[in-house]
Design a protein around this motif. Structure first.
Motif, short mmCIF file in Angstrom:
data_model
loop_
_atom_site.label_atom_id
_atom_site.label_comp_id
_atom_site.label_asym_id
_atom_site.label_seq_id
_atom_site.Cartn_x
_atom_site.Cartn_y
_atom_site.Cartn_z
N UNK A 177 0.81 -1.21 0.00
CA UNK A 177 0.00 0.00 0.00
C UNK A 177 0.85 1.26 0.00
N UNK A 178 2.15 1.10 0.19
CA UNK A 178 3.05 2.25 0.04
C UNK A 178 3.51 2.37 -1.40
N UNK A 179 3.91 1.27 -2.02
CA UNK A 179 4.57 1.37 -3.32
C UNK A 179 3.81 0.90 -4.52
N UNK A 180 2.74 0.12 -4.34
CA UNK A 180 2.12 -0.52 -5.50
C UNK A 180 0.78 0.06 -5.93
N UNK A 181 0.10 0.80 -5.04
CA UNK A 181 -1.18 1.38 -5.43
C UNK A 181 -0.96 2.66 -6.24
N UNK A 182 -0.10 3.53 -5.73
CA UNK A 182 0.29 4.75 -6.45
C UNK A 182 1.81 4.78 -6.52
N UNK A 183 2.41 4.07 -7.50
CA UNK A 183 3.88 3.97 -7.57
C UNK A 183 4.58 5.32 -7.59
N UNK A 184 3.95 6.31 -8.21
CA UNK A 184 4.57 7.62 -8.31
C UNK A 184 4.66 8.36 -6.98
N UNK A 185 3.93 7.88 -5.96
CA UNK A 185 3.97 8.52 -4.66
C UNK A 185 4.97 7.85 -3.71
N UNK A 186 5.63 6.79 -4.19
CA UNK A 186 6.65 6.12 -3.39
C UNK A 186 8.01 6.74 -3.66
N UNK A 187 8.84 6.83 -2.64
CA UNK A 187 10.18 7.40 -2.80
C UNK A 187 11.03 6.45 -3.64
N UNK A 188 11.24 6.83 -4.91
CA UNK A 188 11.97 5.98 -5.83
C UNK A 188 11.06 5.12 -6.69
#
Length: 348
Positions: free
Chosen positions: A189-200
């Motif tokens: 839920x940090x990196x895969x729902x909105x990839x552009x909102x994850x650091x990197x």
């Protein structure tokens, strides 16, 4: 100066999170996590201490803020309209009552949920108008959207704040991870729902790797590094589906053991991943009689250890299924060896 194509691509994968040296970077509002409060409350406790005492952040929490409601939303109990109004109310409470512009959540599911609401408001003006109308009618509050990352509509996760200030934290560290092999596990839920909102982004997540490297760890890789922990909401909540959670954890740890049998540290930023990657090792040991002995810590627990906080009283390692003493010994972190392992794990 000529900028290489790789650097241009990498820059597009970053998001700006203000550090304590940036304007406004010392004032933050935060949203607690219902799951953390029930399953792993120690994480928020040590995170609070680090952010306030070690980074000097003015951390404010509105007494009237509620759960984000995402578990009900993902379980088809509440509607998208309800979620939008809940999110808008929490934002308004933080802004009006606390006077904060920067907001983060301690839970990655809350982070994804709030991010989804913000994206909907930006892409569907009628939904924004609906939310503002209902919010005003039901609470009397004005609609407001936080703009944390690069002054664009957004919220961030607590691990983002730790990452942004990782060098400051490393300077204060009493211990080092030099000689320790470690790997990250990014919450879905940090990196895969909105990839552009994850650091990197999800392809090159740095939010945990950066913290590990700042403390001196050697980062390893393995085939199932990005495989889900298996928690889910429907898997772990229903006994009939629990074997899926355990099998997902087994798949990850078996892959890690084959690639790097001397890696005994996984760093997480999701409360569910932190609990289940650890707890299911107990299930695997009992059912399959196979041990992995991999310590699973979240970003706040690890940072607390590096800064000298008590492993059990402050960092909550007394709640771990996997014994953490071998890792503490490897790092050189002292603990009361006059007590038995059972005594060290008694509630304080």
């Amino acid at each position: 100066m000529k900028v290489t194509r790789e650097n241009i691509i990498w820059e597009s994968h970053q998001k700006h999170v203000p550090t304590i040296d940036d304007e406004g970077g010392k004032l933050w509002g935060c949203f607690r996590s219902c799951f953390l409060q029930s399953a792993a409350p120690y994480t928020e406790g040590v995170a609070y201490k680090i952010l306030k005492n070690d980074l000097g952040i003015d951390l404010r929490e509105a007494a009237g803020h509620t759960s984000c409601g995402a578990i009900g939303y993902h379980g088809d109990v509440t509607t998208i309209e309800t979620q939008m109004v809940v999110a808008a109310r929490n934002f308004a409470v933080a802004h009006e009552e606390l006077g904060v512009d920067n907001l983060f959540s301690f839970c990655v599911t809350s982070f994804a949920n709030y991010t989804e609401m913000i994206h909907l408001w930006e892409e569907e003006p009628e939904l924004r108008e609906y939310t503002a109308k209902i919010l005003k009618e039901t609470t009397g509050r004005e609609f407001w959207i936080p703009r944390v990352s690069g002054n664009r509509p957004s919220v961030v996760h607590a691990s983002d704040v730790f990452y942004a200030n990782r060098h400051k934290l490393a300077q204060k560290a009493k211990y080092s991870l030099k000689g320790i092999k470690a790997v990250d596990h990014i919450g879905c839920h940090y990196g895969k729902i909105f990839p552009g909102e994850a650091m990197g982004w999800v392809e090159f997540p740095q939010v945990l790797v950066g913290l590990l490297e700042a403390f001196g760890a050697e980062i390893v890789d393995y085939p199932e590094r990005r495989h889900c922990c298996g928690m889910g909401f429907r898997q772990c909540a229903f006994p009939e589906n629990r074997d899926y959670t355990a099998s997902s954890t087994y798949k990850k740890l078996a892959s890690l053991k084959q690639a790097h049998p001397d890696c005994n540290l996984i760093l997480t930023n999701c409360p569910g991943c932190t609990v289940f990657l650890d707890a299911e090792q107990g299930t695997i040991k009992e059912v399959l009689e196979e041990e992995f002995n991999v310590s699973v810590l979240d970003y706040a627990q690890l940072t607390g250890l590096m800064l000298g906080y008590d492993p059990f009283k402050d960092c909550g390692l007394n709640a771990k299924a996997v014994e953490v003493e071998p890792l503490l010994d490897k790092i050189g972190i002292p603990y009361d060896k006059s007590k038995t392992a059972e005594q060290r794990r008694r509630p304080f």
